[in-house]
Design a protein around this motif. Structure first.
Motif, PDB file in Angstrom:
ATOM      1  N   ILE A  94     -15.136  16.925  58.297  1.00 28.30           N
ATOM      2  CA  ILE A  94     -15.408  18.254  57.744  1.00 28.30           C
ATOM      3  C   ILE A  94     -15.559  19.276  58.872  1.00 28.30           C
ATOM      4  O   ILE A  94     -14.993  20.382  58.807  1.00 28.30           O
ATOM      5  N   LEU A  95     -16.304  18.923  59.909  1.00 30.53           N
ATOM      6  CA  LEU A  95     -16.462  19.844  61.040  1.00 30.53           C
ATOM      7  C   LEU A  95     -15.128  20.097  61.733  1.00 30.53           C
ATOM      8  O   LEU A  95     -14.841  21.223  62.163  1.00 30.53           O
ATOM      9  N   LEU A  96     -14.293  19.069  61.832  1.00 29.95           N
ATOM     10  CA  LEU A  96     -12.962  19.249  62.402  1.00 29.95           C
ATOM     11  C   LEU A  96     -12.122  20.181  61.530  1.00 29.95           C
ATOM     12  O   LEU A  96     -11.324  20.980  62.027  1.00 29.95           O
ATOM     13  N   GLY A  97     -12.329  20.105  60.213  1.00 30.62           N
ATOM     14  CA  GLY A  97     -11.612  20.993  59.305  1.00 30.62           C
ATOM     15  C   GLY A  97     -11.968  22.452  59.514  1.00 30.62           C
ATOM     16  O   GLY A  97     -11.098  23.335  59.486  1.00 30.62           O
ATOM     17  N   PHE A  98     -13.261  22.745  59.737  1.00 31.49           N
ATOM     18  CA  PHE A  98     -13.664  24.125  60.029  1.00 31.49           C
ATOM     19  C   PHE A  98     -12.966  24.634  61.287  1.00 31.49           C
ATOM     20  O   PHE A  98     -12.534  25.791  61.347  1.00 31.49           O
ATOM     21  N   ALA A 111     -17.082  19.540  49.866  1.00 35.86           N
ATOM     22  CA  ALA A 111     -17.056  18.163  50.358  1.00 35.86           C
ATOM     23  C   ALA A 111     -18.357  17.809  51.060  1.00 35.86           C
ATOM     24  O   ALA A 111     -18.869  16.685  50.927  1.00 35.86           O
ATOM     25  N   LEU A 112     -18.923  18.764  51.798  1.00 38.36           N
ATOM     26  CA  LEU A 112     -20.193  18.526  52.479  1.00 38.36           C
ATOM     27  C   LEU A 112     -21.319  18.315  51.475  1.00 38.36           C
ATOM     28  O   LEU A 112     -22.174  17.435  51.653  1.00 38.36           O
ATOM     29  N   TRP A 130     -12.814  16.299  47.306  1.00 40.86           N
ATOM     30  CA  TRP A 130     -12.858  17.620  47.931  1.00 40.86           C
ATOM     31  C   TRP A 130     -12.304  17.585  49.354  1.00 40.86           C
ATOM     32  O   TRP A 130     -11.722  18.577  49.817  1.00 40.86           O
ATOM     33  N   LEU A 131     -12.475  16.466  50.052  1.00 39.76           N
ATOM     34  CA  LEU A 131     -11.902  16.344  51.390  1.00 39.76           C
ATOM     35  C   LEU A 131     -10.380  16.414  51.344  1.00 39.76           C
ATOM     36  O   LEU A 131      -9.751  17.077  52.174  1.00 39.76           O
ATOM     37  N   LEU A 132      -9.784  15.730  50.389  1.00 38.09           N
ATOM     38  CA  LEU A 132      -8.326  15.760  50.258  1.00 38.09           C
ATOM     39  C   LEU A 132      -7.845  17.169  49.898  1.00 38.09           C
ATOM     40  O   LEU A 132      -6.847  17.657  50.442  1.00 38.09           O
ATOM     41  N   VAL A 133      -8.560  17.820  48.977  1.00 39.39           N
ATOM     42  CA  VAL A 133      -8.194  19.190  48.611  1.00 39.39           C
ATOM     43  C   VAL A 133      -8.333  20.114  49.821  1.00 39.39           C
ATOM     44  O   VAL A 133      -7.464  20.952  50.103  1.00 39.39           O
ATOM     45  N   ALA A 134      -9.448  19.961  50.551  1.00 37.44           N
ATOM     46  CA  ALA A 134      -9.682  20.812  51.718  1.00 37.44           C
ATOM     47  C   ALA A 134      -8.615  20.597  52.780  1.00 37.44           C
ATOM     48  O   ALA A 134      -8.142  21.566  53.401  1.00 37.44           O
ATOM     49  N   GLN A 135      -8.218  19.356  53.018  1.00 35.78           N
ATOM     50  CA  GLN A 135      -7.184  19.105  54.020  1.00 35.78           C
ATOM     51  C   GLN A 135      -5.875  19.791  53.646  1.00 35.78           C
ATOM     52  O   GLN A 135      -5.212  20.391  54.500  1.00 35.78           O
ATOM     53  N   ALA A 136      -5.499  19.702  52.380  1.00 32.51           N
ATOM     54  CA  ALA A 136      -4.268  20.376  51.951  1.00 32.51           C
ATOM     55  C   ALA A 136      -4.362  21.882  52.162  1.00 32.51           C
ATOM     56  O   ALA A 136      -3.425  22.521  52.658  1.00 32.51           O
ATOM     57  N   LEU A 137      -5.515  22.468  51.811  1.00 33.89           N
ATOM     58  CA  LEU A 137      -5.683  23.913  51.966  1.00 33.89           C
ATOM     59  C   LEU A 137      -5.730  24.325  53.441  1.00 33.89           C
ATOM     60  O   LEU A 137      -5.256  25.406  53.795  1.00 33.89           O
ATOM     61  N   VAL A 138      -6.283  23.481  54.293  1.00 35.95           N
ATOM     62  CA  VAL A 138      -6.333  23.786  55.723  1.00 35.95           C
ATOM     63  C   VAL A 138      -4.942  23.781  56.335  1.00 35.95           C
ATOM     64  O   VAL A 138      -4.604  24.610  57.185  1.00 35.95           O
ATOM     65  N   ILE A 139      -4.097  22.844  55.895  1.00 39.46           N
ATOM     66  CA  ILE A 139      -2.777  22.679  56.505  1.00 39.46           C
ATOM     67  C   ILE A 139      -1.798  23.756  56.053  1.00 39.46           C
ATOM     68  O   ILE A 139      -0.884  24.124  56.799  1.00 39.46           O
TER      69      ILE A 139
END
Length: 667
Positions: free
Chosen positions: A113-117, A146-147, A17-26
């Motif tokens: 995760i907090l940096l992603g938010f 991810a959390l 989920w972290l990898l998915v979240a990073q892609a969606l954030v970018i």
């Protein structure tokens, strides 16, 4: 033993989920990120996967320092600085990617995760549209998943139930978010953010050549929307003033120093005004758009000496303001000639034929109105053509346009007419702005885009002041009455560089209805969400509660928040379902605790059978599970003394030993 080894490892589902979240954030940042940042993230993601597969090791301290220095050097090379909005966001995204390769523990993952938010929030600095806001729910949901995945429960080992729980948490936060949005005081920014360096300033400039207006007319970018209170003016009256251009150097028109002074213009309101609200898009400029003659009581909006409006700072986000315009007033009717020098300025040399023609017109038509009418009749009678593809002109641009090419855009006609009027001794100036707009029948508002850019003329005469006149109407009246598309129907040049623009297919009814509906949604988003600032909040709350002050607002905020939190607590804990029997209450907690780890009690399954099945599924906690079940049976069915606190202690020991360390006892 190092601290990283003491910390629990990152579960596989959380890493996924972290990898998915990073892609969606970018993704929302792709438009302003240099390509090397995308490559950096792909490399870090691949490295992280190989670390998880135990094929490569973690980077050393020297390698991490080198990567960070290389990222900083890349930001400096691509943005020319390490400070500022644009450079700061690029550096933040680079750090967000680099953090991935050093994840060793759950604490590291929590930091990421907090940096992603925070990275999700920075995307709003570049795009705060309805589509961007809806998209941001995707990375937020992935970050929440991810959390949850960090907890290593049986639920968190399955991706889709984890995502469903994340979406449920997001839905539970929605009422509190709406409450804070409506009642929390709308504070101004604590600091000013400069316009990103890589975002070009859009729209009109403070100087103009005919080619500049023609270039704007190739774009369908939204400039502003306007909503009238009551019946709107006719399309031929929709001349949206932005700025006045008085200085001419032979090629380019620009603002004169007079405009920078804040002297109040001389005019008195008369007649019934038009009342309307405007939502201007971010442009990086500080001028506003309004019909003549405009007045606004909004804070930060000022009226300039040339009857235009300006904001107190460059507009770097959508801005909503209220305006009233009086179309039939005398403007500067009694100015001294000394104050009109800028409106008579001409280069010392150049365009001799135009100057001679102006003197001839002045001799035949000594009155300014008559000379202006003669010019309009000349444009209408002679073979002039309205086109986005005018032939090039030489040094004497006015002469060549008037007497050779006779083909041009609105800026050609406005500039040539102003030149001739000045050469004839009549103060005149070019007004740049927008003309017309598309009426959206769904929301009853006008949409004005870059291709509506327009230029017209103002001339001055004693006792009558400034009078507006549009030479384009004499050449191509369909441009004013119907719009640019109809005016250019013969040469098929409307949005020729934008073949996928939906505005080119307005004749397709269903597609046009979809476009109008989407425009209406975006307009509502900007009007009621982005435009919900301090003044709008005060008006809404006063309409609901009457007199409103800070104390009452604070009381409403705290009271409403407490009520919502109380309702949410009732929904989550359901006290009306609590078991009255203290022993059964603890056994229900035991059931819910195991159910959260994927072991729900089956129908007609006894306590002992349920405990044995759970012990087989969780062998490391088998002893604690059997001990709780035996103590419950002894007290519930045997002769043992009732002691619910003994069951509480045993349940607490069981909960502490399970992989997912709950902080709240299951109720």
């Amino acid at each position: 033993m190092s601290e990283a080894r003491i910390q629990p490892a990152i579960p596989r589902i959380s890493l996924t989920w972290l990898l998915v979240a990073q892609a969606l954030v970018i993704v929302p940042h792709l438009g302003h990120l240099p390509l090397w940042v995308i490559g950096l993230w792909l490399g870090c993601a691949g490295w992280r996967v190989q670390i998880f597969r135990m094929r490569v090791g973690y980077p050393t301290r020297l390698a991490k320092a080198g990567l960070m220095l290389a990222a900083a050097a890349g930001v400096f090379a691509s943005r020319g600085s390490l400070v500022g909005l644009d450079a700061g966001v690029v550096l933040l995204i680079a750090a967000f990617a680099l953090k991935l390769v050093e994840l060793r523990s759950q604490r590291d993952a929590l930091v990421l995760i907090l940096l992603g938010f925070f990275c999700v929030v920075t995307a709003y600095l570049f795009d705060d549209s309805l589509l961007a806001a809806a998209y941001s729910l995707l990375p937020v949901s992935a970050l929440l998943a991810a959390l949850i995945g960090l907890q290593q429960s049986r639920l968190a080992m399955r991706p889709w139930p984890t995502l469903r729980l994340a979406l449920g948490l997001l839905a539970q936060a929605l009422p509190l978010m709406l409450l804070l949005f409506v009642f929390f005081p709308r504070l101004g920014p604590l600091w000013a953010l400069p316009n990103p360096n890589n975002q070009a300033l859009s729209g009109l400039s403070d100087s103009m050549t005919p080619a500049d207006i023609a270039e704007l007319s190739k774009s369908d970018e939204l400039v502003f929307t306007a909503t009238f209170n009551g019946a709107p003016p006719a399309r031929t009256q929709l001349y949206w003033r932005a700025l006045t251009l008085e200085h001419f150097d032979g090629r380019r028109w620009s603002q004169a120093p007079l405009v920078s002074r804040q002297d109040a213009p001389q005019w008195l309101p008369s007649g019934k005004p038009w009342e309307y609200s405007v939502i201007a898009q971010a442009s990086g400029r500080n001028w506003l758009f309004a019909l003549d003659v405009a007045r606004s009581e909004e804070g930060g909006v000022q009226a300039r000496r040339d009857f235009s409006l300006q904001y107190q700072r460059p507009i770097d986000q959508p801005l909503r303001y209220q305006v009233r315009s009086w179309p039939d007033v005398l403007r500067d009717a009694n100015l001294p000639l000394s104050s009109l020098a800028d409106s008579l300025q001409l280069p010392a040399e150049g365009d001799p034929r135009s100057r001679a023609w102006a003197r001839e017109l002045q001799a035949r038509h000594p009155q300014p109105d008559a000379l202006v009418q003669a010019l309009l009749e000349h444009f209408n009678r002679e073979p002039y053509h309205y086109t986005l593809k005018p032939p090039p002109v030489g040094i004497n641009s006015i002469d060549e346009f008037l007497f050779r090419t006779r083909r041009g855009f609105c800026a050609h006609y406005a500039g040539a007419m102003t030149f001739v009027l000045r050469a004839a001794g009549i103060p005149a100036r070019v007004v740049a702005g927008y003309q017309g707009g598309e009426l959206n029948p769904r929301g009853n508002f006008f949409t004005v885009r870059q291709f509506d850019a327009h230029a017209w003329v103002e001339y001055w005469q004693a006792g009558q002041g400034w009078t507006s006149v549009d030479p384009t109407f004499a050449v191509a009246p369909e441009r004013i009455e119907q719009g640019l598309e109809q005016a250019l129907s013969g040469e098929q040049s409307f949005l020729a560089d934008s073949p996928l623009s939906p505005l080119r297919y307005r004749q397709v009814a269903w597609l046009n209805q979809l476009r109008l509906g989407w425009d209406d949604l975006n307009h509502g988003w900007q009007r009621w969400v982005l435009g919900y600032q301090g003044a709008q909040q005060l008006q809404l709350l006063q309409r609901w509660f009457g007199r409103m002050d800070g104390q009452l607002l604070g009381t409403a905020l705290v009271g409403g928040g407490g009520l919502l939190l109380g309702l949410l607590a009732l929904f989550l804990f359901k006290p009306w379902r609590r078991e009255r029997d203290p022993l059964l209450r603890q056994f229900r907690r035991f059931e819910r605790l195991l159910a959260r780890h994927g072991l729900p009690r089956q129908a007609a399954e006894g306590p002992r059978a349920y405990a044995e099945r759970a012990a087989r599924q969780l062998p490391t906690q088998a002893e604690a599970i059997r001990a709780f079940a035996q103590a419950f049976e002894a007290q519930q069915y045997g002769a043992a003394t009732l002691d619910s606190q003994d069951l509480v202690r045993r349940l607490r020991e069981l909960r502490r030993g399970l992989p997912w360390r709950l902080r709240l006892i299951a109720r």
